[in-house]
Design an enzyme around this catalytic site. Structure first.
Site, PDB file in Angstrom:
ATOM      1  N   CYS A  50       0.822  -1.207   0.000  1.00 58.24           N
ATOM      2  CA  CYS A  50       0.000   0.000   0.000  1.00 58.24           C
ATOM      3  C   CYS A  50       0.862   1.265   0.000  1.00 58.24           C
ATOM      4  CB  CYS A  50      -0.927   0.026   1.213  1.00 58.24           C
ATOM      5  SG  CYS A  50      -1.836  -1.500   1.458  1.00 58.24           S
ATOM      6  N   ASP A  82      -3.888  -2.138   6.794  1.00 55.63           N
ATOM      7  CA  ASP A  82      -4.990  -2.908   7.369  1.00 55.63           C
ATOM      8  C   ASP A  82      -4.888  -4.375   7.002  1.00 55.63           C
ATOM      9  OD1 ASP A  82      -6.167   0.031   7.073  1.00 55.63           O
ATOM     10  OD2 ASP A  82      -7.131  -1.027   8.718  1.00 55.63           O
ATOM     11  N   CYS A 123      -2.325   3.721   2.156  1.00 50.53           N
ATOM     12  CA  CYS A 123      -3.330   2.850   2.771  1.00 50.53           C
ATOM     13  C   CYS A 123      -4.327   3.688   3.581  1.00 50.53           C
ATOM     14  CB  CYS A 123      -2.634   1.838   3.681  1.00 50.53           C
ATOM     15  SG  CYS A 123      -3.706   0.475   4.190  1.00 50.53           S
ATOM     16  N   ASP A 124      -5.500   3.167   3.675  1.00 50.65           N
ATOM     17  CA  ASP A 124      -6.693   3.799   4.255  1.00 50.65           C
ATOM     18  C   ASP A 124      -6.519   5.101   5.047  1.00 50.65           C
ATOM     19  OD1 ASP A 124      -7.242   1.308   3.284  1.00 50.65           O
ATOM     20  OD2 ASP A 124      -8.490   0.696   4.944  1.00 50.65           O
ATOM     21  N   LYS A 125      -6.009   4.983   6.284  1.00 52.92           N
ATOM     22  CA  LYS A 125      -5.961   6.151   7.181  1.00 52.92           C
ATOM     23  C   LYS A 125      -5.038   7.212   6.649  1.00 52.92           C
ATOM     24  CE  LYS A 125      -4.681   3.129   8.466  1.00 52.92           C
ATOM     25  NZ  LYS A 125      -4.558   1.904   7.653  1.00 52.92           N
ATOM     26  N   CYS A 202      -5.700  -1.524  -1.973  1.00 54.02           N
ATOM     27  CA  CYS A 202      -6.760  -2.466  -2.364  1.00 54.02           C
ATOM     28  C   CYS A 202      -7.561  -1.847  -3.512  1.00 54.02           C
ATOM     29  CB  CYS A 202      -7.655  -2.760  -1.183  1.00 54.02           C
ATOM     30  SG  CYS A 202      -6.782  -3.610   0.145  1.00 54.02           S
ATOM     31  N   GLU A 465     -11.396  -3.174  12.391  1.00 56.03           N
ATOM     32  CA  GLU A 465     -12.355  -3.487  11.328  1.00 56.03           C
ATOM     33  C   GLU A 465     -12.785  -4.947  11.443  1.00 56.03           C
ATOM     34  OE1 GLU A 465     -10.802  -0.371   7.947  1.00 56.03           O
ATOM     35  OE2 GLU A 465     -10.196  -2.457   7.776  1.00 56.03           O
ATOM     36  N   SER A 491     -14.214  -2.676   7.044  1.00 58.94           N
ATOM     37  CA  SER A 491     -13.319  -2.368   5.934  1.00 58.94           C
ATOM     38  C   SER A 491     -14.175  -1.949   4.748  1.00 58.94           C
ATOM     39  CB  SER A 491     -12.526  -3.625   5.600  1.00 58.94           C
ATOM     40  OG  SER A 491     -12.087  -3.577   4.272  1.00 58.94           O
TER      41      SER A 491
HETATM   42 FE1  FES Z   1      -3.890  -1.009   2.424  1.00 62.33          FE
HETATM   43 FE2  FES Z   1      -6.278  -2.102   1.694  1.00 62.33          FE
HETATM   44  S1  FES Z   1      -4.789  -2.883   3.087  1.00 62.33           S
HETATM   45  S2  FES Z   1      -5.359  -0.256   1.054  1.00 62.33           S
END
Ligand code: FES
Length: 577
Positions: A50, A82, A123-125, A202, A465, A491
């Site tokens: 990520c 994640d 990645c997400d956060k 992702c 999550e 998620s």
């Molecule tokens: Fe990093 Fe989904 S685990 S974007």
């Protein structure tokens, strides 16, 4: 350059500064001639796909800034994936890292006296953590996205029909299907090898791409910057579209400095509404609700969860991306990216076209050259507002009720409940792992409402999550027959009948803590309610007889999670500290 005070670097000959600069390998005389000192920040690690391109992108940014006569100065931060933490004892570090990353960037930026900032997300956060220090410091700047994972394909078996659109979600659900005896080892093995050819987040409308979409829609990222693939494969350099974004972003930064245009001139209440509308139209992750509230707090915009609901509930779902559709984010990128969705939304009056963006132009001006859906011709990645994938009100909804006096967030991903409501008997669990065990043992039957509590922001802590549970339910064919409610979160991969962010959480005395096995729970998307069907006197009796404090193993004093648990606010307020 408008309003760019001299920095430490531009006055290098004063005092000890030239000694310091020379020792670090810089030429003090050259430093005096710099036209800008720019923080180039981002959470970097080589540990996962990520964020593993962030360092390369940061170096490209420093080179591009040098070509414009400036100096880029790196600031790092921890990068939590994640995928590597979900379902483990470390899952709480994911959400907690949002504030940590934002604080690292603020600290580095202020300590090195920079005048501007480009933040690389991931990645997400890190999508939220990229916007937060920009809003907090109001330094000239913008966000660059390292990119999403290219989709995979397999040529045989049940997934072949999806073509080149396979993402991590396909693999995760296949694995759960194999554990349930529904899918063979061979198929899962083939998916594992083909699902993600290279780096990137992702690959569909999961949290990272939701947050990149928000950065673009709110005006803090260049058009088409939210959807590019990170690379060609794991051994290649970053994708050419990433390189183009880097060059264009540095040019845009110089434009922002020349025009005196700062993040809070761009992140206005109208811009937040544009972000909400676009996230709903594209079927974004529930996490965006938490993250947007946190970014708004930094920007000084009085956004509430009720306002997110009010703006989002009129927006139809029009982008056919996973988890609710078949396509990957890169499929949208090939079509023209997020601007294609926003053009359709703007034409139907859903967006504030006058909102300013980091291009120095308004949203409407940016979208002028974007083709309309009619001009694009036959495709089914983006659907017209007049014929949406799902009518307004069928994606994310903010619920309230005696089980969620503050709020909870329902995710239906475009589905309509068969009987309009979901009513089921509670199966109550105090942890994700206990729940997983019960699902795997076949102890969760159709018609149940699985309640997972004490996994909230302060209770877990870090609000992990519950994605393993949603994947397990989908893999076992229970996604439409079992609802899941939790004071944890989901998620972006998660889909089903899901209610998360139930607040107040159990560890803060929330009524989710008094639910007992067999209690009836009703989820009503139309009334926007989450109800425990119990006599009010019984609810009051149960609430009075419990202490409502945090359960679970003690936290090590002084640890990140200990501090987080003490400071974090409710999900209703975005878990801000
Ligand atoms: Fe990093 Fe989904 S685990 S974007």
């Amino acid at each position: 350059m408008a309003d760019t005070p001299k920095s430490y670097w531009n006055s290098a000959r004063e005092g000890l500064r030239s000694v310091e600069l020379r020792a670090a390998g810089f030429d003090p005389a050259a430093a005096e001639k710099l036209n800008a000192v720019v923080t180039v920040a981002g959470p970097y690690t080589n540990a996962h796909r990520c964020n593993n391109r962030v360092r390369r992108i940061a170096d490209l940014l420093v080179e591009a800034i040098a070509r414009r006569g400036g100096q880029g100065l790196l600031v790092g931060a921890p990068a939590v994936s994640d995928a590597l933490t979900q379902g483990t004892a470390h899952a709480g570090y994911s959400l907690a890292s949002r504030e940590l990353v934002a604080d690292c960037i603020e600290t580095g930026h202020q300590a090195q006296h920079a005048q501007a900032m480009i933040v690389v997300s991931g990645c997400d956060k890190s999508g939220a953590a990229a916007l937060m220090p920009l809003a907090r410091t109001n330094a000239f700047g913008l966000v660059v996205y390292p990119g999403t994972s290219s989709p995979g394909r397999v040529d045989s078996g049940p997934w072949a029909a999806k073509g080149e659109n396979l993402t991590l979600m396909d693999y995760a659900e296949a694995r759960a299907g194999r554990d349930a005896g529904r899918i063979s080892d061979d198929v899962v093995d083939k998916l594992e090898r083909c699902i993600m050819p290279g780096s990137g987040t992702c690959g569909a409308m999961f949290t990272a791409n939701t947050m990149s979409t928000i950065a673009e829609a709110i005006g803090m990222m260049l058009p088409r910057g939210a959807s590019h693939p990170a690379d060609y494969d794991a051994a290649s350099d970053v994708h050419d579209d990433v390189k183009a974004q880097v060059r264009a972003s540095v040019d845009a930064l110089y434009g922002l400095m020349a025009a005196g245009l700062r993040p809070r001139d761009i992140m206005t209440p109208q811009a937040f509404e544009n972000a909400i509308v676009t996230a709903f139209a594209m079927g974004g992750s529930t996490n965006f609700v938490l993250h947007l509230l946190a970014v708004a707090r930094e920007a000084g915009v009085p956004l509430t969860i009720e306002r997110i609901q009010a703006v989002g509930e009129r927006v139809p779902l029009i982008a056919s991306l996973q988890p609710h559709g078949p396509y990957a984010m890169v499929s949208l990128h090939r079509l023209g990216g997020v601007p294609v969705v926003m053009k359709e939304l703007l034409e139907h009056g859903f967006l504030h076209g006058g909102a300013m963006t980091v291009t120095g132009r308004t949203l409407a001006q940016n979208l002028r050259a974007t083709p309309t859906l009619a001009q694009l011709g036959t495709q089914d990645v983006v659907w017209p507002v007049a014929r949406p994938i799902a009518a307004a009100g069928n994606h994310i909804s903010v619920l309230k009720g005696n089980l969620a006096p503050e709020s909870a967030v329902l995710k239906l991903s475009g589905k309509t409940l068969e009987r309009g409501v979901f009513r089921g008997m509670a199966r109550v669990f105090e942890s994700e792992s206990d729940t997983l065990q019960a699902i795997r043992a076949g102890n969760v039957r159709p018609g149940s409402v699985v309640v997972v509590r004490n996994v909230g922001p302060a209770g877990a802590p870090g609000m992990p999550e519950m994605v393993m549970l949603t994947i397990e339910l989908q893999g076992r064919g229970l996604g439409e027959q079992v609802a899941l409610i939790t004071d944890g979160r989901f998620s972006g991969v998660s889909h089903g009948i899901l209610v998360g962010h139930v607040s107040p959480e159990a560890a803060k005395g929330g009524p989710i803590g008094i639910v007992r096995e067999g209690d009836a729970i009703v989820i009503d998307p139309r009334a926007r309610t989450l109800t425990l069907e119990l006599d009010p006197t019984e609810i009051a009796r149960r609430l009075a007889s419990r202490d409502g404090s945090r359960v679970g193993p003690p936290l090590r004093p002084g640890s990140v999670l200990d501090k987080y648990a003490r400071l974090v606010s409710s999900a209703h307020y975005g878990c801000v500290l």
